[in-house]
Design a protein around this motif. Structure first.
Motif, mmCIF file in Angstrom:
data_model
loop_
_atom_site.group_PDB
_atom_site.id
_atom_site.type_symbol
_atom_site.label_atom_id
_atom_site.label_comp_id
_atom_site.label_asym_id
_atom_site.label_seq_id
_atom_site.Cartn_x
_atom_site.Cartn_y
_atom_site.Cartn_z
ATOM 1 N N SER A 48 11.064 -38.818 6.503
ATOM 2 C CA SER A 48 10.166 -38.353 7.260
ATOM 3 C C SER A 48 8.772 -39.209 7.352
ATOM 4 O O SER A 48 9.011 -40.496 6.649
ATOM 5 N N ASP A 49 7.974 -38.963 8.349
ATOM 6 C CA ASP A 49 6.937 -39.940 8.269
ATOM 7 C C ASP A 49 6.119 -39.774 7.108
ATOM 8 O O ASP A 49 5.111 -40.345 7.058
ATOM 9 N N ARG A 50 6.024 -38.952 6.220
ATOM 10 C CA ARG A 50 5.463 -38.809 5.110
ATOM 11 C C ARG A 50 6.134 -39.318 3.968
ATOM 12 O O ARG A 50 5.314 -39.511 2.967
ATOM 13 N N MET A 51 7.498 -39.234 3.795
ATOM 14 C CA MET A 51 8.022 -39.786 2.634
ATOM 15 C C MET A 51 9.323 -40.758 2.943
ATOM 16 O O MET A 51 9.950 -40.383 3.912
ATOM 17 N N ASP A 52 9.722 -41.372 1.901
ATOM 18 C CA ASP A 52 10.861 -42.120 2.073
ATOM 19 C C ASP A 52 11.290 -42.524 0.537
ATOM 20 O O ASP A 52 10.512 -42.258 -0.441
ATOM 21 N N LEU A 53 12.645 -43.167 0.449
ATOM 22 C CA LEU A 53 13.105 -43.309 -0.706
ATOM 23 C C LEU A 53 14.088 -44.492 -0.349
ATOM 24 O O LEU A 53 14.677 -44.725 0.636
ATOM 25 N N ALA A 54 13.891 -45.338 -1.483
ATOM 26 C CA ALA A 54 14.718 -46.596 -1.668
ATOM 27 C C ALA A 54 15.447 -46.563 -3.014
ATOM 28 O O ALA A 54 14.860 -46.366 -4.011
ATOM 29 N N ILE A 55 16.936 -46.744 -2.711
ATOM 30 C CA ILE A 55 17.704 -47.040 -4.016
ATOM 31 C C ILE A 55 18.343 -48.269 -3.971
ATOM 32 O O ILE A 55 19.010 -48.521 -3.104
ATOM 33 N N THR A 56 18.293 -48.998 -4.964
ATOM 34 C CA THR A 56 18.757 -50.337 -4.989
ATOM 35 C C THR A 56 19.345 -50.703 -6.395
ATOM 36 O O THR A 56 19.039 -49.974 -7.499
ATOM 37 N N ALA A 57 20.389 -51.732 -6.187
ATOM 38 C CA ALA A 57 21.156 -51.901 -7.595
ATOM 39 C C ALA A 57 21.292 -53.327 -7.765
ATOM 40 O O ALA A 57 21.197 -54.283 -6.721
ATOM 41 N N ASP A 58 21.501 -53.628 -8.789
ATOM 42 C CA ASP A 58 21.882 -55.331 -9.304
ATOM 43 C C ASP A 58 23.362 -55.239 -9.950
ATOM 44 O O ASP A 58 23.094 -54.332 -11.005
ATOM 45 N N ILE A 59 23.791 -56.104 -9.587
ATOM 46 C CA ILE A 59 25.174 -56.261 -10.442
ATOM 47 C C ILE A 59 25.675 -57.678 -10.700
ATOM 48 O O ILE A 59 25.429 -58.616 -9.973
ATOM 49 N N THR A 89 -1.240 -46.994 4.596
ATOM 50 C CA THR A 89 -1.438 -45.597 4.186
ATOM 51 C C THR A 89 -1.699 -44.662 5.526
ATOM 52 O O THR A 89 -1.555 -43.570 5.426
ATOM 53 N N GLU A 90 -2.120 -45.388 6.599
ATOM 54 C CA GLU A 90 -2.411 -44.572 7.794
ATOM 55 C C GLU A 90 -0.812 -44.382 8.710
ATOM 56 O O GLU A 90 -0.664 -43.583 9.234
ATOM 57 N N GLN A 91 -0.259 -45.435 8.732
ATOM 58 C CA GLN A 91 0.826 -45.709 9.409
ATOM 59 C C GLN A 91 2.207 -44.816 8.740
ATOM 60 O O GLN A 91 2.280 -44.426 7.669
ATOM 61 N N ASP A 92 3.326 -44.755 9.851
ATOM 62 C CA ASP A 92 4.536 -44.131 9.111
ATOM 63 C C ASP A 92 5.168 -45.232 8.057
ATOM 64 O O ASP A 92 4.751 -46.464 8.202
#
Length: 887
Positions: free
Chosen positions: A264-275, A757-760
């Motif tokens: 949403s415009d308030r939260m996000d999530l990133a999942i990354t990996a190394d191999i 902090t103010e923008q999406d």
């Protein structure tokens, strides 16, 4: 200049106005109207749409600076020189425009100047999107169009197309197109040549077969069968493209690849990996939640498995490590009476050893964390409450300190006898103040491997303490400050200790008999005492000045300011109030005979008793010096002089214990600081001298002044030198307004961070904003540091360490930047922590080279890449050697 207009386009009133201006009306039903009159009297009428004749509902407004020509049947309008047609949110500008009023079609193109250059090319604007082209044909009714040689900006990139069709949904089909991040509109330095593409503005660009072209050189072997370029202005979920490469001991790798969830415009999530092809792998989770005017929270979790060599081989290594980082900050506007914050930084001991990405991370030996909640009561209530969880760990000793929880309840300073509406001077009793402080702690110090394995509540040390100080301050004879105080202290202990001497125990290390034994008795005890004390302080300023009488002398005067300080403090014997909390045991020493050891039964507690048996009194002595010089200056046109600081502060201090049986004087401390050359050079020094002599056999000080047993000059005899530290730092940079440069630099970075902090939220917000920042505004900047340290504890030989530091950067040209940093151990004659960085601005590309030639972080990284984040991970040429390959 005249415009040719048909009479049918005029109303009866307008014709009367034309006749009033004595304009000739020819027989061919047209009229020549001067532009000056046209613009004043009839331009507004011409631009109005005849709603009863047109099938479109929105007003069409058109104008031109040269002339407007209407056909005899009024179906065609021809606009010359800076022509403009407006239709709702659509604006078309060009040097030549044709408007078909019957079919609602506009056609625009540029014109050639005297040199044959095409100028005044069409510019089409719709809903904030802007398109430049060679020719444009557009239908207002169907909202479709045909464009030749279009140029437009799309987020971080630019689009060029030879032939383009526009559809009613504002999408475009392109043929023979180019996509680039270079802002050169006519001749981009590089681009992806696209056979065909579809563009949905503000969302995405989808292309067919594309290949890379650099400086008009087609590199068809660098191609993609199809392309997808997201261009959303708002956040959206998507794939994070991994980095690729090879490491000597871990093989080929893909790093930082994964998926970004724009929740949403308030939260996000990133999942990354190394191999890695040799078995090593890792994963990282980054989560952010921002609520405007409430709080900002970031949570990161990393897990890595580092594998070196093959299982069964002598150099085989496998390490499993994880790291947790959580930062939570509350907006000041959210709740003025309560605040919650968190800064958690915890990892396994070997995490930085195998997974660090910077020198700073690798050299970090300590980490700390804190989670806190505070509450205050609005109004005149003076009470404050805080709850904290604190953590610290040391990667060298593998120790972890954990405080869970730390609770405090305090009352701010109050003046109970002060009048609400006072007039005149205050009475002495009105300065009597009272406050309250309380603290409860539960903490443990243990090895990190045992923290979550086998640790129980009984292993924690805990206690409660509260204080009620009552004090006042009375000024006597202007220079004397008398400060009497009475303080109540109460401490709750969960246990106490009993100490004894076991004379039968034989110590294999010392080859002696006897050891101190300590028994812990698990009984709750409350210790309390009332401690009266009084102190008297004086600190006047004494000025001395020497003026030079020679009018030709460069030096006008020298001023010396001496500030002596004397403080006397006294606490009476508290008698049984303290004696009950102390015990003793005795033993026979082979050299000193029978010795009696007095100890506090609460010596293992987390809070120490505020007083010892007997009375105490201390006289504190200090002397502070300040030296300035006034010199003549041609630059100062007002006074003709300027001040130069020779010594900012030179302080000498010690204290005398009035009631000690022997060795009453404490260590003599000396400290000083000064700045030279308009604060360019900073000098700091400190030293300590022990006034008492040292036994050449035992290494212990005894009750004899060093002055009496030593030879030499005054400085050698005044005390035994224990340590000296001298630090010199200076910074030099090129001429310029440094203040403005620093403000501008801080403003740019600060505004970027504030805007985030103010923008999406977007994935780019996870990237480090400051790391990699290259300031080309300062041509050169050099910082030099030197540190000297001498230490001689007891009978040990004096140990001297000297280090030098050099760092800086300079711009060879406006596009070249070189940065360097090195440290040199003068004592051991070796370099440490050395790095060299070179950066080249290639307009839409950039080149960077970083080299760490020595030490554990020995590595290099060379890369040429596109600047824009859209293509940065795709169009790059990396070559590097990581520090992990040294393991």
């Amino acid at each position: 200049m005249f415009s040719v207009l048909p009479l049918t386009s005029f109303s009866q009133n307008e014709l009367e106005e034309v006749k009033a201006n004595k304009l000739l009306v020819p027989a061919n039903d047209t009229i020549n109207v001067p532009d000056s009159i046209l613009n004043q009297t009839i331009d507004s009428t011409l631009t109005k749409k005849k709603t009863n004749k047109s099938p479109i509902d929105t007003k069409v407004i058109y104008s031109a600076t040269d002339s407007i020509v209407l056909s005899r049947d009024s179906k065609m309008v021809y606009l010359y020189n800076k022509a403009k047609v407006e239709y709702g949110e659509i604006t078309l500008e060009a040097d030549y425009i044709e408007y078909d009023q019957e079919n609602n079609i506009v056609y625009a193109h540029g014109v050639e100047d005297s040199l044959g250059n095409l100028i005044g090319k069409p510019v089409f604007t719709e809903k904030g999107s802007k398109y430049e082209a060679k020719t444009i044909r557009y239908n207002f009714k169907t909202e479709k169009g045909y464009i030749e040689e279009v140029f437009t900006e799309e987020e971080d990139g630019y689009l060029h197309s030879q032939y383009t069709k526009k559809f009613e949904d504002n999408s475009f089909l392109m043929k023979n197109g180019k996509y680039t991040t270079c802002d050169e509109p006519d001749h981009p330095h590089f681009y992806l040549s696209m056979s065909k593409a579809k563009v949905i503005p503000g969302e995405k660009i989808i292309s067919g077969y594309s290949y890379l072209v650099i400086q008009d050189l087609p590199l068809k072997f660098i191609f993609v069968p199809f392309g997808y370029f997201p261009s959303q202005k708002e956040q959206s979920s998507g794939i994070i493209v991994p980095k690729y490469g090879e490491q000597r001991n871990r093989g080929f790798y893909l790093q930082d690849g994964g998926y970004y969830f724009g929740i949403s415009d308030r939260m996000d999530l990133a999942i990354t990996a190394d191999i890695f092809s040799e078995g090593s792998w890792g994963t990282e989770l980054r989560y952010r939640f921002v609520k405007k005017y409430k709080f900002n929270s970031n949570f990161n979790f990393s897990y890595n498995e580092f594998i070196k060599s093959e299982k069964g081989l002598p150099d085989y290594l496998k390490s499993k490590d994880y790291k947790i980082n959580w930062v939570h900050s509350q907006d000041a506007k959210a709740n003025p009476s309560s605040k919650f914050s968190a800064n958690v930084n915890y990892s396994t001991t070997s995490y930085e050893q195998y997974n660090s990405k910077t020198i700073e991370d690798l050299n970090t030996n300590t980490k700390s964390s804190s989670i806190s909640y505070s509450k205050s009561w609005i109004g005149n209530t003076p009470f404050r409450f805080t709850a904290q969880l604190n953590h610290s760990q040391n990667s060298q000793s593998n120790n972890v300190n954990l405080a869970l929880p730390v609770l405090t309840f305090n009352m701010d300073r109050k003046y109970p006898f002060r009048r609400e509406k006072s007039s005149g001077e205050q009475k002495w009793y009105e300065n009597i103040e009272i406050s309250y402080k309380s603290k409860l702690e539960n903490k443990i110090t243990t090895a990190d491997s045992l923290l979550f394995h086998g640790t129980t509540i009984s292993d924690f040390d805990n206690g409660f303490q509260h204080n009620i100080p009552i004090s006042t301050n009375i000024k006597i004879l202007k220079y004397f400050n008398l400060s009497p105080q009475v303080e109540y202290t109460g401490i709750l202990y969960p246990n106490y200790v009993k100490k004894s001497w076991n004379a039968d125990y034989y110590n294999e290390n010392t080859k002696k008999y006897g050891i101190e034994e300590v028994d812990t008795v698990p009984t709750i005890k409350y210790a309390q005492m009332v401690t009266p004390s009084v102190s008297l302080n004086i600190g006047p300023n004494i000025y001395g000045m020497y003026s030079f009488k020679n009018p030709e002398s460069k030096i006008v005067a020298v001023r010396h300011v001496i500030t002596p300080s004397v403080g006397v403090s006294y606490r009476p014997d508290l008698g049984s109030m303290v004696d009950n909390y102390y015990d003793s045991y005795s033993y026979q020493d082979s050299l000193l005979g029978e010795r009696n050891i007095e100890y506090s039964i609460f010596s293992n507690g987390i809070y120490k008793l505020p007083a010892t048996p007997g009375q105490s009194g201390t006289v504190s002595l200090g002397l502070n010096n300040n030296l300035e010089m006034k010199v003549r200056s041609d630059k100062d046109t007002v006074t003709g002089t300027r001040k130069i600081k020779l010594i900012d502060g030179l302080r000498i201090s010690t204290s005398y214990n009035i009631f000690a049986d022997s060795m009453n004087w404490s260590t003599i401390s000396i400290s000083g600081r000064t700045t030279l050359f308009k604060d360019k050079v900073n000098i700091n020094m400190s030293a300590s001298l022990d006034p008492y002599a040292i036994d050449n056999v035992t290494g212990r000080t005894y009750d004899e002044f060093h002055w009496n047993v030593s030879d030499g000059n005054f400085f050698n005899r005044i005390g035994r030198l224990e340590n000296v530290n001298v630090a010199v730092d200076f910074n030099l940079n090129s001429k310029g307004d440094e203040k403005d440069q620093n403000q501008n630099k801080g403003k740019d970075l600060g505004e970027n961070l504030a805007d985030e902090t103010e923008q999406d939220l977007s994935y780019q917000q996870y990237q480090q904003t400051v790391v990699g920042y290259v300031d080309f505004d300062i041509p050169w900047n050099v910082s030099v540091g030197y540190n000297y340290n001498y230490s001689k504890p007891g009978l040990d030989e004096g140990k001297t360490t000297q280090t030098a530091r050099l760092s800086g950067d300079f711009s060879l040209t406006p596009k070249w930047k070189i940065s360097f940093r090195t440290n040199y151990d003068i004592t051991n004659k070796e370099l440490s922590s050395t790095s060299l960085s070179i950066h080249r601005d290639l307009h839409c590309w950039e080149m960077s080279f970083t080299w760490i030639p020595i030490g554990r972080m020995q590595s290099y990284n060379f890369q040429i890449n596109v600047k824009a984040s859209t293509l940065k991970d795709f169009l790059k040429l990396p070559k590097k050697r990581t520090w992990q390959e040294n393991l």
